[in-house]
Design a protein around this motif. Sequence first.
Motif, PDB file in Angstrom:
ATOM      1  N   PHE A  61       0.846  -1.192   0.000  1.00 16.56           N
ATOM      2  CA  PHE A  61       0.000   0.000   0.000  1.00 16.56           C
ATOM      3  C   PHE A  61       0.882   1.243   0.000  1.00 16.56           C
ATOM      4  CE2 PHE A  61      -2.716  -3.228   2.028  1.00 16.56           C
ATOM      5  CZ  PHE A  61      -3.775  -3.202   1.132  1.00 16.56           C
ATOM      6  N   THR A  62       0.549   2.201  -0.853  1.00 15.33           N
ATOM      7  CA  THR A  62       1.322   3.435  -0.937  1.00 15.33           C
ATOM      8  C   THR A  62       0.564   4.640  -0.398  1.00 15.33           C
ATOM      9  OG1 THR A  62       0.596   3.749  -3.232  1.00 15.33           O
ATOM     10  CG2 THR A  62       2.714   2.626  -2.879  1.00 15.33           C
ATOM     11  N   ASN A  63      -0.777   4.567  -0.386  1.00 17.48           N
ATOM     12  CA  ASN A  63      -1.590   5.676   0.110  1.00 17.48           C
ATOM     13  C   ASN A  63      -2.937   5.105   0.544  1.00 17.48           C
ATOM     14  OD1 ASN A  63      -2.492   8.248   0.737  1.00 17.48           O
ATOM     15  ND2 ASN A  63      -2.916   8.821  -1.380  1.00 17.48           N
ATOM     16  N   VAL A  64      -3.382   5.505   1.726  1.00 15.22           N
ATOM     17  CA  VAL A  64      -4.681   5.065   2.231  1.00 15.22           C
ATOM     18  C   VAL A  64      -5.391   6.265   2.849  1.00 15.22           C
ATOM     19  CG1 VAL A  64      -5.905   3.561   3.850  1.00 15.22           C
ATOM     20  CG2 VAL A  64      -3.820   2.736   2.715  1.00 15.22           C
ATOM     21  N   VAL A  65      -6.546   6.607   2.297  1.00 12.84           N
ATOM     22  CA  VAL A  65      -7.414   7.638   2.866  1.00 12.84           C
ATOM     23  C   VAL A  65      -8.720   6.914   3.192  1.00 12.84           C
ATOM     24  CG1 VAL A  65      -8.567   9.842   2.512  1.00 12.84           C
ATOM     25  CG2 VAL A  65      -6.345   9.415   1.416  1.00 12.84           C
ATOM     26  N   PRO A  66      -8.971   6.624   4.476  1.00 11.02           N
ATOM     27  CA  PRO A  66     -10.130   5.816   4.840  1.00 11.02           C
ATOM     28  C   PRO A  66     -11.426   6.277   4.182  1.00 11.02           C
ATOM     29  CG  PRO A  66      -8.756   6.168   6.755  1.00 11.02           C
ATOM     30  CD  PRO A  66      -8.190   7.028   5.647  1.00 11.02           C
ATOM     31  N   LYS A  67     -12.131   5.285   3.622  1.00  8.11           N
ATOM     32  CA  LYS A  67     -13.433   5.458   2.963  1.00  8.11           C
ATOM     33  C   LYS A  67     -13.373   6.349   1.728  1.00  8.11           C
ATOM     34  CE  LYS A  67     -15.731   4.802   7.366  1.00  8.11           C
ATOM     35  NZ  LYS A  67     -16.564   5.410   8.390  1.00  8.11           N
ATOM     36  N   ARG A  68     -12.164   6.604   1.186  1.00  3.68           N
ATOM     37  CA  ARG A  68     -12.017   7.462   0.005  1.00  3.68           C
ATOM     38  C   ARG A  68     -11.078   6.888  -1.048  1.00  3.68           C
ATOM     39  NH1 ARG A  68     -14.823  12.299  -0.532  1.00  3.68           N
ATOM     40  NH2 ARG A  68     -13.203  12.588  -2.035  1.00  3.68           N
ATOM     41  N   LEU A  69      -9.902   6.400  -0.625  1.00  2.30           N
ATOM     42  CA  LEU A  69      -8.862   6.075  -1.599  1.00  2.30           C
ATOM     43  C   LEU A  69      -7.899   5.020  -1.059  1.00  2.30           C
ATOM     44  CD1 LEU A  69      -7.302   7.010  -4.282  1.00  2.30           C
ATOM     45  CD2 LEU A  69      -5.994   8.468  -2.728  1.00  2.30           C
ATOM     46  N   ILE A  70      -7.540   4.089  -1.936  1.00  2.00           N
ATOM     47  CA  ILE A  70      -6.466   3.143  -1.649  1.00  2.00           C
ATOM     48  C   ILE A  70      -5.583   3.091  -2.887  1.00  2.00           C
ATOM     49  CG2 ILE A  70      -5.835   0.740  -1.185  1.00  2.00           C
ATOM     50  CD1 ILE A  70      -8.554   0.406   0.206  1.00  2.00           C
ATOM     51  N   GLU A  71      -4.291   3.294  -2.688  1.00  2.00           N
ATOM     52  CA  GLU A  71      -3.332   3.152  -3.779  1.00  2.00           C
ATOM     53  C   GLU A  71      -2.301   2.121  -3.354  1.00  2.00           C
ATOM     54  OE1 GLU A  71      -3.233   7.439  -5.957  1.00  2.00           O
ATOM     55  OE2 GLU A  71      -2.273   7.359  -3.977  1.00  2.00           O
ATOM     56  N   PHE A  72      -1.887   1.302  -4.323  1.00  2.00           N
ATOM     57  CA  PHE A  72      -0.879   0.302  -4.012  1.00  2.00           C
ATOM     58  C   PHE A  72      -0.061  -0.034  -5.239  1.00  2.00           C
ATOM     59  CE2 PHE A  72      -4.896  -1.946  -4.746  1.00  2.00           C
ATOM     60  CZ  PHE A  72      -4.568  -2.954  -5.650  1.00  2.00           C
ATOM     61  N   ALA A  73       1.097  -0.605  -4.971  1.00  2.00           N
ATOM     62  CA  ALA A  73       1.982  -1.103  -6.022  1.00  2.00           C
ATOM     63  C   ALA A  73       1.974  -2.620  -5.929  1.00  2.00           C
ATOM     64  CB  ALA A  73       3.392  -0.570  -5.831  1.00  2.00           C
ATOM     65  N   LEU A  74       1.712  -3.278  -7.045  1.00  2.00           N
ATOM     66  CA  LEU A  74       1.785  -4.729  -7.089  1.00  2.00           C
ATOM     67  C   LEU A  74       3.249  -5.163  -7.014  1.00  2.00           C
ATOM     68  CD1 LEU A  74      -0.906  -5.286  -9.839  1.00  2.00           C
ATOM     69  CD2 LEU A  74      -1.122  -5.835  -7.404  1.00  2.00           C
ATOM     70  N   ALA A  75       3.485  -6.428  -6.770  1.00  2.00           N
ATOM     71  CA  ALA A  75       4.855  -6.936  -6.642  1.00  2.00           C
ATOM     72  C   ALA A  75       5.697  -6.638  -7.880  1.00  2.00           C
ATOM     73  CB  ALA A  75       4.830  -8.433  -6.354  1.00  2.00           C
ATOM     74  N   ASP A  76       5.052  -6.560  -9.057  1.00  2.00           N
ATOM     75  CA  ASP A  76       5.784  -6.255 -10.297  1.00  2.00           C
ATOM     76  C   ASP A  76       5.874  -4.749 -10.554  1.00  2.00           C
ATOM     77  OD1 ASP A  76       3.229  -5.592 -11.139  1.00  2.00           O
ATOM     78  OD2 ASP A  76       3.105  -7.167 -12.654  1.00  2.00           O
ATOM     79  N   GLU A  77       5.506  -3.951  -9.552  1.00  2.00           N
ATOM     80  CA  GLU A  77       5.598  -2.491  -9.553  1.00  2.00           C
ATOM     81  C   GLU A  77       4.497  -1.779 -10.327  1.00  2.00           C
ATOM     82  OE1 GLU A  77       9.563  -1.101 -10.332  1.00  2.00           O
ATOM     83  OE2 GLU A  77      10.431  -2.427  -8.818  1.00  2.00           O
ATOM     84  N   ARG A  78       3.529  -2.506 -10.864  1.00  2.00           N
ATOM     85  CA  ARG A  78       2.389  -1.839 -11.501  1.00  2.00           C
ATOM     86  C   ARG A  78       1.569  -1.122 -10.438  1.00  2.00           C
ATOM     87  NH1 ARG A  78      -1.306  -5.387 -13.917  1.00  2.00           N
ATOM     88  NH2 ARG A  78      -0.533  -7.034 -12.566  1.00  2.00           N
ATOM     89  N   GLN A  79       1.080   0.061 -10.786  1.00  2.00           N
ATOM     90  CA  GLN A  79       0.348   0.902  -9.846  1.00  2.00           C
ATOM     91  C   GLN A  79      -1.163   0.697  -9.996  1.00  2.00           C
ATOM     92  OE1 GLN A  79       2.139   2.968  -7.589  1.00  2.00           O
ATOM     93  NE2 GLN A  79       3.764   1.685  -8.455  1.00  2.00           N
ATOM     94  N   VAL A  80      -1.862   0.693  -8.855  1.00  2.00           N
ATOM     95  CA  VAL A  80      -3.315   0.524  -8.827  1.00  2.00           C
ATOM     96  C   VAL A  80      -3.907   1.608  -7.931  1.00  2.00           C
ATOM     97  CG1 VAL A  80      -5.218  -1.037  -8.276  1.00  2.00           C
ATOM     98  CG2 VAL A  80      -3.037  -1.978  -9.108  1.00  2.00           C
ATOM     99  N   THR A  81      -5.020   2.190  -8.372  1.00  2.00           N
ATOM    100  CA  THR A  81      -5.745   3.197  -7.605  1.00  2.00           C
ATOM    101  C   THR A  81      -7.190   2.746  -7.472  1.00  2.00           C
ATOM    102  OG1 THR A  81      -4.358   4.970  -8.486  1.00  2.00           O
ATOM    103  CG2 THR A  81      -6.460   5.621  -7.527  1.00  2.00           C
ATOM    104  N   VAL A  82      -7.718   2.787  -6.251  1.00  2.00           N
ATOM    105  CA  VAL A  82      -9.115   2.457  -5.992  1.00  2.00           C
ATOM    106  C   VAL A  82      -9.746   3.658  -5.301  1.00  2.00           C
ATOM    107  CG1 VAL A  82     -10.734   0.802  -5.000  1.00  2.00           C
ATOM    108  CG2 VAL A  82      -8.414   0.052  -5.639  1.00  2.00           C
ATOM    109  N   GLU A  83     -10.781   4.212  -5.945  1.00  2.00           N
ATOM    110  CA  GLU A  83     -11.460   5.390  -5.407  1.00  2.00           C
ATOM    111  C   GLU A  83     -12.880   5.023  -4.997  1.00  2.00           C
ATOM    112  OE1 GLU A  83     -10.149   9.003  -8.072  1.00  2.00           O
ATOM    113  OE2 GLU A  83     -10.368   7.172  -9.285  1.00  2.00           O
ATOM    114  N   PHE A  84     -13.304   5.556  -3.857  1.00  2.00           N
ATOM    115  CA  PHE A  84     -14.645   5.326  -3.333  1.00  2.00           C
ATOM    116  C   PHE A  84     -15.350   6.676  -3.242  1.00  2.00           C
ATOM    117  CE2 PHE A  84     -11.671   2.246  -1.671  1.00  2.00           C
ATOM    118  CZ  PHE A  84     -12.319   1.031  -1.810  1.00  2.00           C
ATOM    119  N   SER A  85     -16.477   6.837  -3.964  1.00  2.00           N
ATOM    120  CA  SER A  85     -17.221   8.097  -3.952  1.00  2.00           C
ATOM    121  C   SER A  85     -18.632   7.831  -3.450  1.00  2.00           C
ATOM    122  CB  SER A  85     -17.297   8.701  -5.361  1.00  2.00           C
ATOM    123  OG  SER A  85     -16.014   8.869  -5.895  1.00  2.00           O
TER     124      SER A  85
END
Length: 138
Positions: A70-94
């Motif tokens: 996990f690279t960034n966590v904003v509770p109930k709003r956003l989760i960002e993470f890097a997979l083991a192969d360094e690909r970036q993922v963003t999950v947004e909750f609105s």
Amino acid sequence: MRITVEAHVAAPIEDVWSAWTSPADIQQWNAASEDWHCPKADLDLRPGGKFSYRMEAIDGSFGFDLEGTFTNVVPKRLIEFALADERQVTVEFSESQGSVHVRESFEPESVNSTELQRQGWQAILDRFARHVEAKSNG
């Protein structure tokens, strides 16, 4: 390039967030089809925290671990993470009027087609939405 998948979840943000971040819930929804499952999920939800989700065919013919940090966590709003192969993922909750729009975007890998990856991630997200709605309205 990024691939984006989205789902509307008819449930309160608290239920959506809990299902996304609870290992017991992750094991219930984290599969792209009925012939797969997630027998193990571990996560330390904080920047720098690690996660590992075991994905397997139910018949035992194939499986893999999805791992990252996990690279960034904003509770109930956003989760960002890097997979083991360094690909970036963003999950947004609105949140909007008692429901939640979940938007997930990720960098594709080079083995499978972009469309196959989009379909797989969308299927998992759709399964997530059904799980949360059934649990929340249940």
